[in-house]
Design an enzyme around this catalytic site. Structure first.
Site, PDB file in Angstrom:
ATOM      1  N   MET A  36       0.926   2.700  -8.863  1.00 52.89           N
ATOM      2  CA  MET A  36       0.628   2.074  -7.578  1.00 52.89           C
ATOM      3  C   MET A  36      -0.157   0.784  -7.742  1.00 52.89           C
ATOM      4  O   MET A  36       0.063  -0.188  -7.006  1.00 52.89           O
ATOM      5  CB  MET A  36      -0.160   3.047  -6.704  1.00 52.89           C
ATOM      6  CG  MET A  36       0.671   4.170  -6.111  1.00 52.89           C
ATOM      7  SD  MET A  36       1.873   3.557  -4.908  1.00 52.89           S
ATOM      8  CE  MET A  36       0.783   2.878  -3.654  1.00 52.89           C
ATOM      9  N   GLU A  37      -1.065   0.769  -8.686  1.00 54.53           N
ATOM     10  CA  GLU A  37      -1.949  -0.383  -8.809  1.00 54.53           C
ATOM     11  C   GLU A  37      -1.284  -1.599  -9.433  1.00 54.53           C
ATOM     12  O   GLU A  37      -1.430  -2.706  -8.924  1.00 54.53           O
ATOM     13  CB  GLU A  37      -3.205   0.002  -9.605  1.00 54.53           C
ATOM     14  CG  GLU A  37      -4.116   0.979  -8.901  1.00 54.53           C
ATOM     15  CD  GLU A  37      -4.643   0.436  -7.579  1.00 54.53           C
ATOM     16  OE1 GLU A  37      -4.770  -0.796  -7.446  1.00 54.53           O
ATOM     17  OE2 GLU A  37      -4.913   1.241  -6.686  1.00 54.53           O
ATOM     18  N   THR A  38      -0.582  -1.415 -10.538  1.00 54.80           N
ATOM     19  CA  THR A  38      -0.030  -2.577 -11.244  1.00 54.80           C
ATOM     20  C   THR A  38       1.404  -2.362 -11.719  1.00 54.80           C
ATOM     21  O   THR A  38       1.892  -3.125 -12.541  1.00 54.80           O
ATOM     22  CB  THR A  38      -0.897  -2.924 -12.475  1.00 54.80           C
ATOM     23  OG1 THR A  38      -0.867  -1.835 -13.408  1.00 54.80           O
ATOM     24  CG2 THR A  38      -2.334  -3.214 -12.072  1.00 54.80           C
ATOM     25  N   ARG A  46      -6.674  -3.486  -2.144  1.00 52.40           N
ATOM     26  CA  ARG A  46      -5.732  -3.976  -3.141  1.00 52.40           C
ATOM     27  C   ARG A  46      -4.531  -4.599  -2.470  1.00 52.40           C
ATOM     28  O   ARG A  46      -4.047  -4.126  -1.460  1.00 52.40           O
ATOM     29  CB  ARG A  46      -5.300  -2.842  -4.073  1.00 52.40           C
ATOM     30  CG  ARG A  46      -6.483  -2.409  -4.923  1.00 52.40           C
ATOM     31  CD  ARG A  46      -6.241  -1.041  -5.489  1.00 52.40           C
ATOM     32  NE  ARG A  46      -7.326  -0.698  -6.360  1.00 52.40           N
ATOM     33  CZ  ARG A  46      -8.454  -0.146  -5.946  1.00 52.40           C
ATOM     34  NH1 ARG A  46      -8.639   0.144  -4.695  1.00 52.40           N
ATOM     35  NH2 ARG A  46      -9.411   0.132  -6.800  1.00 52.40           N
ATOM     36  N   TYR A  98      -2.008   5.454   0.981  1.00 57.48           N
ATOM     37  CA  TYR A  98      -2.146   5.174  -0.446  1.00 57.48           C
ATOM     38  C   TYR A  98      -2.285   6.467  -1.244  1.00 57.48           C
ATOM     39  O   TYR A  98      -1.595   6.672  -2.254  1.00 57.48           O
ATOM     40  CB  TYR A  98      -3.353   4.267  -0.690  1.00 57.48           C
ATOM     41  CG  TYR A  98      -3.672   4.072  -2.153  1.00 57.48           C
ATOM     42  CD1 TYR A  98      -3.049   3.081  -2.890  1.00 57.48           C
ATOM     43  CD2 TYR A  98      -4.590   4.899  -2.805  1.00 57.48           C
ATOM     44  CE1 TYR A  98      -3.334   2.910  -4.243  1.00 57.48           C
ATOM     45  CE2 TYR A  98      -4.876   4.740  -4.155  1.00 57.48           C
ATOM     46  CZ  TYR A  98      -4.244   3.740  -4.863  1.00 57.48           C
ATOM     47  OH  TYR A  98      -4.507   3.590  -6.202  1.00 57.48           O
TER      48      TYR A  98
END
Length: 410
Positions: free
Chosen positions: A139-141, A2, A321
């Site tokens: 964390m992702e978006t 990512r 992460y």
């Protein structure tokens, strides 16, 4: 797989300069670019021609295949992005500061309040704590604020053609075609990050196929626009990979003086008997097992990690992460920040130094992976075994001093 916040920021900051450069290309340079584009497109057409029999074998119709690739060309910018994953390259304290900095924690608390009902129901059904789901979403978006708007088919095809990570992206591309064929998504819905991850919590096509949940009951598992579907899908994913309800992902601890570093993985009760204490003063869990983790060596914070930490790593294989996800979730719930100081001034190995450490560990039979210059679980365990053999503090953390000792031992 990512795009990190750091990498994204760097790319955005370069955009004006790139625009100016492109605008000033002279005629001969433009012709040279066209000359390079033609064979690249021809190569891409050959890739698609070779892909079609594999797609057909999966039940993809010619109509779906042609629809998916209509007007698609390779994205020349993607290859560079594969080398900018900061969770594997940045100092872990820098990565955590970036991941948890700014408004990420307060926004997470707002998201927890706004979605309290769904999160409680999801936790009850799947056994995954709401803070872990929130940590991944953040964390992702950044709670849906940056889901990516790249064409998933184009990204996956580009990565598949250059064989980044072997056949992984080819298989994801074929699965994305299956999603269209089976009516799970419309072609236009397949939007996301440069690596093919999609929606609020960045599912790869294969993850969507296995774990996407239609929580709202409208007949469509919509991870792109439905927060409820995305959160439930994420919890279902973690459950599918073996999340153990009631077990924490990890805890910050302190070690007693003269701690026996041969102790690495054992029960919480055995750690307690050895003098290990939680940094926040609370007792260790009464049941369960954990292992010691020194993210920056024994001079920095010390963690006890459980198998649920490894479940988080199924989302992204980086220790940094997974630590960020767990810690972000804790902070959203009002738990304390990591208390020990990070050894920010201590000398660190660069990628070349880490590769040399890995090669030397491989030469003595302690490491059997590629010398990629990344500190992962395999490298940490090999370093720990070397430290035990040589009488060093076995924290599993490679340092310039350790490399010097390895060189002297020749």
């Amino acid at each position: 797989m990512r795009l990190s916040v750091i990498a994204a920021t760097a790319i955005i900051s370069l955009a004006p300069a790139l625009a100016q450069t492109t605008g000033s290309i002279n005629v001969s340079a433009a012709r040279a670019k066209d000359a390079k584009t033609a064979p690249a497109n021809a190569s891409f057409e050959a890739f698609l021609k070779g892909l079609w029999p594999q797609a057909q074998a999966r039940g993809i119709s010619r109509a779906t295949f042609d629809l998916a690739f209509r007007g698609v060309t390779p994205d020349a910018s993607i290859a560079a992005l594969t080398k900018k994953q900061s969770e594997f390259t940045a100092p872990i304290w820098g990565y955590l500061n970036s991941a948890l900095g700014g408004t990420r924690i307060p926004r997470g608390r707002d998201a927890a309040t706004e979605n309290a009902g769904v999160l409680a129901q999801v936790e009850a059904r799947y056994g995954v704590p709401k803070e872990v789901v929130l940590g991944i979403w953040g964390m992702e978006t950044n709670y849906g604020s940056f889901k990516g708007d790249k064409d998933t088919i184009r990204c996956l095809a580009t990565l598949a053609q250059i064989r980044y990570r072997g056949d992984f992206f080819r298989d994801e591309l074929l699965t994305a075609l299956e999603l269209i064929e089976k009516g799970h998504v419309e072609r236009a819905e397949l939007r996301g990050s440069w690596a093919g991850a999609m929606g609020h919590t960045q599912f790869m096509p294969s993850s969507y196929m296995k774990y996407a949940v239609d929580w709202t009951g409208d007949g469509h598992a919509d991870i792109w626009t439905s927060t409820s579907d995305a959160l439930a899908s994420t919890a279902n994913y973690l459950k599918g990979y073996g999340w153990v309800p009631g077990l924490p992902w990890g805890l910050e601890v302190t070690l007693p003086e003269r701690f026996d570093y041969r102790i690495n993985k054992t029960s919480f009760s055995s750690f307690a008997a050895a003098g290990v204490r939680r940094a926040d003063g609370r007792p260790l869990p009464a049941s369960g097992e954990a292992r010691l983790f020194f993210p920056a060596g024994h001079r920095g914070p010390v963690m006890l990690l459980t198998e649920n930490f490894d479940v988080i790593k199924k989302y992204n294989s980086s220790d940094a992460y997974a630590l960020a996800v767990g810690h972000l979730g804790d902070r959203i719930m009002g738990r304390p920040a990591i208390q020990a100081d990070w050894p920010v001034q201590a000398p660190r190995l660069d990628k070349t130094g880490l590769q040399e450490v890995q090669r030397r560990l491989k030469a003595v039979g302690l490491y059997n992976h590629d010398a990629d210059g990344r500190i992962g679980s395999g490298t940490r365990e090999a370093v720990r075994q070397y430290q035990l053999k040589t009488g060093e503090i076995a924290d599993g953390y490679p340092t310039p001093a350790l490399l010097a000792k390895m060189r002297d031992a020749r």
